[in-house]
Design an enzyme around this catalytic site. Sequence first.
Site, PDB file in Angstrom:
ATOM      1  N   THR A   1      35.503  43.077  33.544  1.00 45.80           N
ATOM      2  CA  THR A   1      35.741  42.532  34.888  1.00 45.80           C
ATOM      3  C   THR A   1      36.286  43.640  35.795  1.00 45.80           C
ATOM      4  O   THR A   1      36.530  44.769  35.353  1.00 45.80           O
ATOM      5  CB  THR A   1      36.740  41.366  34.825  1.00 45.80           C
ATOM      6  OG1 THR A   1      37.932  41.812  34.158  1.00 45.80           O
ATOM      7  CG2 THR A   1      36.155  40.193  34.069  1.00 45.80           C
ATOM      8  N   TYR A   2      36.521  43.302  37.061  1.00 45.61           N
ATOM      9  CA  TYR A   2      36.924  44.296  38.066  1.00 45.61           C
ATOM     10  C   TYR A   2      38.207  45.017  37.638  1.00 45.61           C
ATOM     11  O   TYR A   2      39.167  44.375  37.208  1.00 45.61           O
ATOM     12  CB  TYR A   2      37.136  43.623  39.414  1.00 45.61           C
ATOM     13  CG  TYR A   2      37.267  44.589  40.564  1.00 45.61           C
ATOM     14  CD1 TYR A   2      36.283  45.526  40.823  1.00 45.61           C
ATOM     15  CD2 TYR A   2      38.391  44.557  41.394  1.00 45.61           C
ATOM     16  CE1 TYR A   2      36.392  46.413  41.880  1.00 45.61           C
ATOM     17  CE2 TYR A   2      38.515  45.435  42.460  1.00 45.61           C
ATOM     18  CZ  TYR A   2      37.509  46.370  42.693  1.00 45.61           C
ATOM     19  OH  TYR A   2      37.634  47.252  43.739  1.00 45.61           O
ATOM     20  N   MET A   3      38.205  46.353  37.742  1.00 42.42           N
ATOM     21  CA  MET A   3      39.283  47.141  37.144  1.00 42.42           C
ATOM     22  C   MET A   3      40.390  47.535  38.123  1.00 42.42           C
ATOM     23  O   MET A   3      41.313  48.255  37.747  1.00 42.42           O
ATOM     24  CB  MET A   3      38.719  48.405  36.476  1.00 42.42           C
ATOM     25  CG  MET A   3      38.134  49.444  37.412  1.00 42.42           C
ATOM     26  SD  MET A   3      36.579  48.915  38.130  1.00 42.42           S
ATOM     27  CE  MET A   3      36.419  50.103  39.439  1.00 42.42           C
ATOM     28  N   ARG A   4      40.330  47.056  39.363  1.00 44.70           N
ATOM     29  CA  ARG A   4      41.427  47.308  40.314  1.00 44.70           C
ATOM     30  C   ARG A   4      42.123  45.980  40.601  1.00 44.70           C
ATOM     31  O   ARG A   4      41.715  45.240  41.486  1.00 44.70           O
ATOM     32  CB  ARG A   4      40.905  47.956  41.599  1.00 44.70           C
ATOM     33  CG  ARG A   4      40.398  49.378  41.385  1.00 44.70           C
ATOM     34  CD  ARG A   4      39.921  50.028  42.674  1.00 44.70           C
ATOM     35  NE  ARG A   4      39.517  51.400  42.448  1.00 44.70           N
ATOM     36  CZ  ARG A   4      38.304  51.773  42.053  1.00 44.70           C
ATOM     37  NH1 ARG A   4      37.370  50.847  41.847  1.00 44.70           N
ATOM     38  NH2 ARG A   4      38.013  53.050  41.864  1.00 44.70           N
TER      39      ARG A   4
END
Length: 572
Positions: free
Chosen positions: A149-152
Amino acid sequence: MSAWRVQSVAVKLIVEREREIQNFKPEESWKLKVSLNAKWIDFTSELAKIWDKAKKIKNQEDIIKVLSTLWINTDNFQEKKDKKWNIYYEIPLLSDFELIASDKKDSIRTPWAPFTTSTLQQEASRKLGFWVSQTMAVAQNLYQNWHITYMRTDSVNLSDLAIGTSRKFIEENFWKEYSLQEWRKFKTKQANAQEAHEAIRPSYIDKTPENVWLEWNDLRLYKLIWERTVASQMKDAIVETTTYTFSPTLAANQQWITKWEVIKFAWFMKLYMEWTDEENEDAEETNSSTLPEMKNWEFATSRSLFANQVFSKPPSRYTEAMLVKKLESEWIWRPSTYAPTITTIVDRWYVEKIEKKLAPTDIAFMVNDFLEIYFKKMMDYKFTAKIEEELDEISMWKQDWVKMLEIFYEDFKKDLLNSDENALKVVEKVWRECPECKEWELIYKYSKSWKFIGCSRYPECKYLENIVDASKEEYLNTLREKYEGKPCEAGWTIVVKTWRFWPFLASSLYPEVKWIWKIPNEEIMALEEKFGWEKCDKCEEWIMHVKPSRRWPFLACSKYPDCKNAKPLPKE
């Protein structure tokens, strides 16, 4: 030169830590341990209290006082030195130690929350040796290919779907006892966290590291994320701590403590354990794998006593993981910006990396001190946190951004005008006359990459000279003797050149002839001669070579990345 509310504060943290190290004064102390045996099991115990008061042994005089109470003759001590040149004594001691108190306690260890951007950067640095920027680049690649999933993100939340599939995987692939009866939800501890996204997790839990095809570094990071996610939904571990308190029959007023921890039920620890930033170079010898089962008033027999001199240590320089953790604890900027911040301060030569630690350069000290005098408010850790809160309020339409900027600029303008009127140019003198113009003094100057000496009358006088480091110059001379004058495959002969961080080999016609080569690593060459040049047992076509890594060398196929065969060197 540049200043920025996050970049400059990050440099300030590194400079402050370096000054702590420089000003540190080690304090001497001693540890007194006794080797005991009970029921055929050997273990150690350390002096903790005398007359129920904690005893700190400061010097050799204190050691002699304690030993005299055990009827030990201190006249014929043989002083020995360990590998760090600290003094120690090994003294025969045959005596009985009575168990006067015992305590067993169970403690619960809860699994760590799924990864946020910050915790992923920290753990990848500790376990994989990744730089923060490398972690973000690998994570970006995994995200773009639908693996995570989105890493930020600042969030530690998992979706109900992710929790459900994790529990199903645990029940099918581990024993059912490993799974929780109720779902575990985590709450973020960061006050200004932005939780628009989930925590970082695998897109599909059933895609285990064993059955997903990825590049080497992608696979290592994916495995870290997958294990952390699944472990977060496993049962708490139970650790049993045993504490024995002994008293020697020769000195009943002394209390010697033995502590031991054993994992009773590992549960989530079977899959995942988090590492720490603490250095374990001086890890002490531990007891055997178990302690004897003893009851109060039973005796253990001593065999020998050890007195070890130790010195307190200065704080360690920041690693990238430690710096990220500190920035986050001070609420300085967003975790997603830590990677470019660290990259910027390294590229602009405020900080250099020495043995994976961040060390400030001379420029960092000068710029930091200047900003501390003339822009004190901007350098305050709380200022950045306050700005973050105001930006959050602007994003939620709770504050007018124009008014916020007007208030900020009003104070900043005053500091700017004050520095322009009162700040003096910082000059570091060499205390030598310029040999070219013979009028002005030589001073130290800085470029983006290094420090050098030049005339203070520049640009009228363009005299420059390099700063000579005796040890580096000796190393360069050794390399020149070894390599210079040999034929170069690209033409003419080989010469030794120097760059910002290290020397390299080049053609004598460089830069016209663009041939350059690393200085060969003699250790790797020796290992290559011993273990390399065997046929790859996977592709059965190419040759295995010894490759270096941040942690240790390993064997890999020369056809990499087409053939991903890699394995550790033989133990011999």
